[in-house]
Design an enzyme around this catalytic site. Structure first.
Site, mmCIF file in Angstrom:
data_model
loop_
_atom_site.group_PDB
_atom_site.id
_atom_site.type_symbol
_atom_site.label_atom_id
_atom_site.label_comp_id
_atom_site.label_asym_id
_atom_site.label_seq_id
_atom_site.Cartn_x
_atom_site.Cartn_y
_atom_site.Cartn_z
ATOM 1 N N ASP A 14 -4.360 -4.639 -3.612
ATOM 2 C CA ASP A 14 -3.595 -4.813 -2.386
ATOM 3 C C ASP A 14 -2.102 -4.815 -2.729
ATOM 4 O O ASP A 14 -1.714 -5.018 -3.883
ATOM 5 C CB ASP A 14 -4.001 -6.134 -1.721
ATOM 6 C CG ASP A 14 -3.196 -6.431 -0.478
ATOM 7 O OD1 ASP A 14 -3.183 -5.560 0.418
ATOM 8 O OD2 ASP A 14 -2.578 -7.501 -0.400
ATOM 9 N N ASP A 16 1.154 -5.784 -0.108
ATOM 10 C CA ASP A 16 1.969 -6.853 0.483
ATOM 11 C C ASP A 16 1.269 -8.200 0.357
ATOM 12 O O ASP A 16 0.144 -8.371 0.821
ATOM 13 C CB ASP A 16 2.242 -6.534 1.958
ATOM 14 C CG ASP A 16 3.394 -7.334 2.523
ATOM 15 O OD1 ASP A 16 3.951 -8.171 1.794
ATOM 16 O OD2 ASP A 16 3.734 -7.125 3.693
#
Length: 279
Positions: A14, A16
């Site tokens: 991932d 952010d």
């Protein structure tokens, strides 16, 4: 995990909240990616962000000190475009979205428009919607009418809110909620926690779920997405999930991460040890 599987370790990471906050790199993110490159561990940055192109994502990561190439990026926009081409070939697509989604549709060969007038005058087979910071009532009206006439409703990602320079701003899921309310139609959700984007990631790297580990900060998206397709999951307390709210998110998500780390340095060390065990 047996040695054969260890040698084929893949990582889906991932962005952010995991590698950066806003425009600031999280400590250890650059070292984690450098280690993956040094150990020849294949990986993808898997993001629900549909607004940026892969090139823009890679440029941004490089600008904050994280080594990245556009072919290491998989966005919800790319996964949505692929899904539409597989399931709705030759259908006219009406788009509510930004450059990342528009480019992904063009790259996939989709016949798309974001023209409101055209949405009323042509046969729209699919409405695909992502974040759109130029959203208008006219777009919502045209999209709703197309869905009510029978067009498929595809949502890039369900995130209701997203971090911004203003703090927290409405996300693609908030716009999607408006279309759901107007039409009574539930969308096909592409981004995490959907299995669709994860299957696209597995296909991109040519691996099985058992070979891959999903690394992220969000129990409701990252960890749930990995669990949905049978990947191992590694939660890191760098963003949404913290030791204080872990129990709450565990109950909400219905999943338990296979591994939990306090920071990216701990994940990096785990990967080094995991790969070294096969040498």
């Amino acid at each position: 995990m047996n040695k054969e599987t260890q040698q084929r370790l893949r990582a889906f990471i991932d962005l952010d909240g995991t590698l950066y906050h806003g425009s600031t790199m999280i400590e250890g993110a650059n070292e984690l990616i450098a280690t993956l490159n040094q150990l020849n561990v294949p990986y993808l940055f898997v993001t629900n962000n549909s607004s940026r192109t892969p090139e823009a994502v890679a440029k941004f990561l490089n600008s904050i000190g994280i080594d990245a190439r556009d072919d290491h990026v998989l966005t919800s926009a790319q996964a949505a475009a692929s899904y539409i081409q597989k399931h709705y070939t030759k259908q006219k697509v009406f788009v509510i979205g930004e450059e990342g989604l528009q480019q992904a549709l063009s790259d996939s060969g989709a016949n798309w428009t974001d023209c409101v007038e055209e949405a009323w005058t042509t046969d729209i087979g699919v409405v695909v919607q992502g974040i759109d910071r130029q959203l208008s009532y006219a777009k919502l009206e045209a999209a709703s009418a197309a869905i009510l006439r029978g067009a498929a409703f595809v949502l890039t990602n369900p995130d209701l809110m997203l971090p911004s320079d203003k703090g927290i701003s409405p996300g693609a899921g908030t716009i999607g909620a408006a279309l759901q309310a107007a039409t009574g139609v539930d969308p096909v959700v592409i981004g995490k926690p959907s299995h669709i984007i994860m299957n696209a990631a597995l296909e991109r790297l040519g691996c099985s779920a058992e070979e891959a580990i999903v690394i992220g900060d969000n129990m409701l998206t990252d960890m749930k997405a990995g669990a949905q397709v049978g990947c191992r999951t590694a939660l890191v307390y760098t963003g949404v999930t913290t030791p204080n709210n872990f129990a709450s998110y565990k109950e909400k998500s219905g999943v338990i991460p296979d591994l939990v780390f306090h920071n990216l340095q701990e994940i990096r060390q785990w990967i080094i040890e995991e790969v070294s065990a096969t040498i």
